[in-house]
Design a protein around this motif. Structure first.
Motif, short mmCIF file in Angstrom:
data_model
loop_
_atom_site.label_atom_id
_atom_site.label_comp_id
_atom_site.label_asym_id
_atom_site.label_seq_id
_atom_site.Cartn_x
_atom_site.Cartn_y
_atom_site.Cartn_z
N SER A 1 21.20 61.06 66.04
CA SER A 1 20.18 60.10 65.88
C SER A 1 19.81 59.62 67.39
CB SER A 1 20.77 58.81 65.17
OG SER A 1 21.02 59.34 63.75
N GLY A 2 19.65 60.50 68.19
CA GLY A 2 18.98 60.23 69.49
C GLY A 2 19.80 59.51 70.48
N GLU B 1 28.69 55.79 66.09
CA GLU B 1 27.72 55.07 67.13
C GLU B 1 28.36 54.03 67.78
OE1 GLU B 1 23.35 53.34 67.06
OE2 GLU B 1 23.63 55.11 66.16
N SER B 2 28.42 53.50 68.88
CA SER B 2 29.02 52.56 69.54
C SER B 2 30.38 52.05 69.17
CB SER B 2 28.09 51.39 69.27
OG SER B 2 26.88 51.25 69.71
N VAL C 1 26.20 57.58 58.83
CA VAL C 1 25.94 58.54 58.02
C VAL C 1 25.38 59.91 58.74
CG1 VAL C 1 24.76 59.51 55.99
CG2 VAL C 1 25.72 57.44 55.91
N ALA C 2 24.45 59.57 59.69
CA ALA C 2 23.72 60.57 60.30
C ALA C 2 25.00 61.40 61.48
CB ALA C 2 22.56 60.23 61.27
N ASN C 3 25.64 60.45 62.10
CA ASN C 3 26.91 60.71 62.71
C ASN C 3 27.69 61.67 61.97
OD1 ASN C 3 27.32 57.57 64.45
ND2 ASN C 3 25.69 59.12 64.61
N ALA C 4 28.17 61.31 60.85
CA ALA C 4 28.95 62.14 60.03
C ALA C 4 28.31 63.50 59.96
CB ALA C 4 29.62 61.40 58.87
N GLY D 1 36.30 56.41 54.14
CA GLY D 1 36.24 57.10 52.85
C GLY D 1 34.99 56.74 52.31
N VAL D 2 34.57 55.53 52.16
CA VAL D 2 33.24 55.17 51.75
C VAL D 2 32.04 56.13 52.29
CG1 VAL D 2 31.50 53.51 51.31
CG2 VAL D 2 33.96 52.74 51.19
N LEU D 3 32.23 56.36 53.69
CA LEU D 3 31.36 56.78 54.38
C LEU D 3 31.31 58.39 54.04
CD1 LEU D 3 29.18 57.23 56.62
CD2 LEU D 3 31.03 57.33 58.34
N ALA D 4 32.66 58.99 53.78
CA ALA D 4 32.63 60.29 53.36
C ALA D 4 32.10 60.75 52.01
CB ALA D 4 34.28 60.69 53.35
#
Length: 326
Positions: free
Chosen positions: A26-27, A77-78, A95-98, A122-125
């Motif tokens: 994401s840049g 990120e961060s 989400v983009a990182n993952a 887990g939510v992100l997964a």
């Protein structure tokens, strides 16, 4: 196992099988912690919990590597060792990182990865599972569906607010538009005593120089009102395994079962460990590590068989640790 001071310094126990990489997502740059397992072995992309980073889970990630599993831990990120870039943190960036980490892992190791997430990870997964069609599977420690009023029980807000849950969440979104950068500390919405059962874990989190101390209000609004419809509408194309503690004081087993019942996937399984801890991958390592490694190996091996499995229709199974009933 690392001693107290090694944990506080975020050292790794076996540096000979550890390396770090930096990618652009994401840049902005993010850091990946890589524990090398067996050449040609399964690959895990690990997503850490609230405000933490993969080195907070070093014993778990290194333990998987010792069993031949290659692990790519994402410093979101961060977060952690990733630079503090200063821009407003949003859920979509994580989400983009993952997703970028899964792409990197496929290119580096030549295999479809299993995404493993702990707590918020887990939510992100589960969100990642709705967007990436080249996953061997997902192992999610804890799941969340913000449509359910019972989701408020995960926070430290009083349960009686369930009756006004949806208006409250709409109000949160409105407030976040006016003060998006308002810093919200961990203790405002989560109870440390419910997250950490062991004093050493709380100490590690609170004294860790790499852990965050606050999230911007808009990030919390993103998370607590996230669109999880993809989890329910058949978008997921890989098997899903949810792991939970029977007496988890943060994500109750009743709530987890409610969310699990709404997941639509080619196959899904709920594994219940007989413990009252929330941080399974930190405080319950002897109980969970071997079983999770077996799950990862099974999911990795299922990739070539998936077409045949899908012909039999979706499956839903609830299991437990050996010797215990679900």
């Amino acid at each position: 196992m690392r001693d107290r001071y090694q944990r506080l310094r975020n050292e790794v126990e076996h540096p000979e099988r550890y390396e770090e990489a930096t990618i652009i997502s994401s840049g902005v740059p993010i850091v990946l912690s890589v524990w090398r397992g067996q050449s040609g072995g399964p690959v895990v992309v690990f997503l850490p919990g609230t405000m933490t980073h993969p080195l907070f889970y070093e014993e778990f990630c290194d333990g998987l590597a010792a069993r031949g599993i290659n692990v790519v831990g994402v410093h979101l990120e961060s977060h952690g060792k990733s630079p503090r870039v200063g821009r407003l943190l949003r859920l979509e960036s994580l989400v983009a990182n993952a997703l970028d980490a899964t792409s990197w892992a496929r290119a580096r190791f030549g295999r479809w990865p299993v995404v493993v997430g702990s707590s918020q990870g887990g939510v992100l997964a589960m969100i990642v599972a709705t967007r990436d069609r080249e996953l061997a599977g997902v192992v999610a420690h804890n799941i969340l569906d913000p449509e359910l009023p019972a989701s408020i029980t995960v926070s430290r807000f009083p349960p009686f607010l369930q009756g006004a849950y949806h208006p409250a969440m709409r109000g949160l979104r409105v407030l976040a538009k006016f003060v998006p950068r308002l810093p919200i500390s961990f203790s405002v919405y989560l109870d440390m005593t419910r997250v950490c059962r062991e004093p050493w874990t709380a100490e590690q989190f609170l004294m860790d120089p790499l852990s965050l101390r606050t999230y911007p209000l808009v990030f919390l609004a993103d998370l607590l009102t996230a669109d999880m419809s993809g989890v329910r509408n058949g978008t997921i194309t890989c098997p899903i395994v949810v792991v939970a503690g029977r007496g988890d004081p943060l994500f109750s087993l009743d709530y987890t079962r409610q969310v699990f019942a709404r997941i639509v996937a080619p196959a899904k399984e709920l594994i219940v460990f007989d413990t009252d801890h929330h941080l399974l991958f930190n405080e319950c390592l002897p109980l969970v590590l071997g079983r999770v490694a077996e799950l990862i190996a099974r999911l990795d091996g299922s990739v070539g068989e998936r077409a045949g499995d899908l012909a039999g229709g979706p499956k839903a199974v609830e299991g437990s640790t050996p010797g215990h009933q679900p």
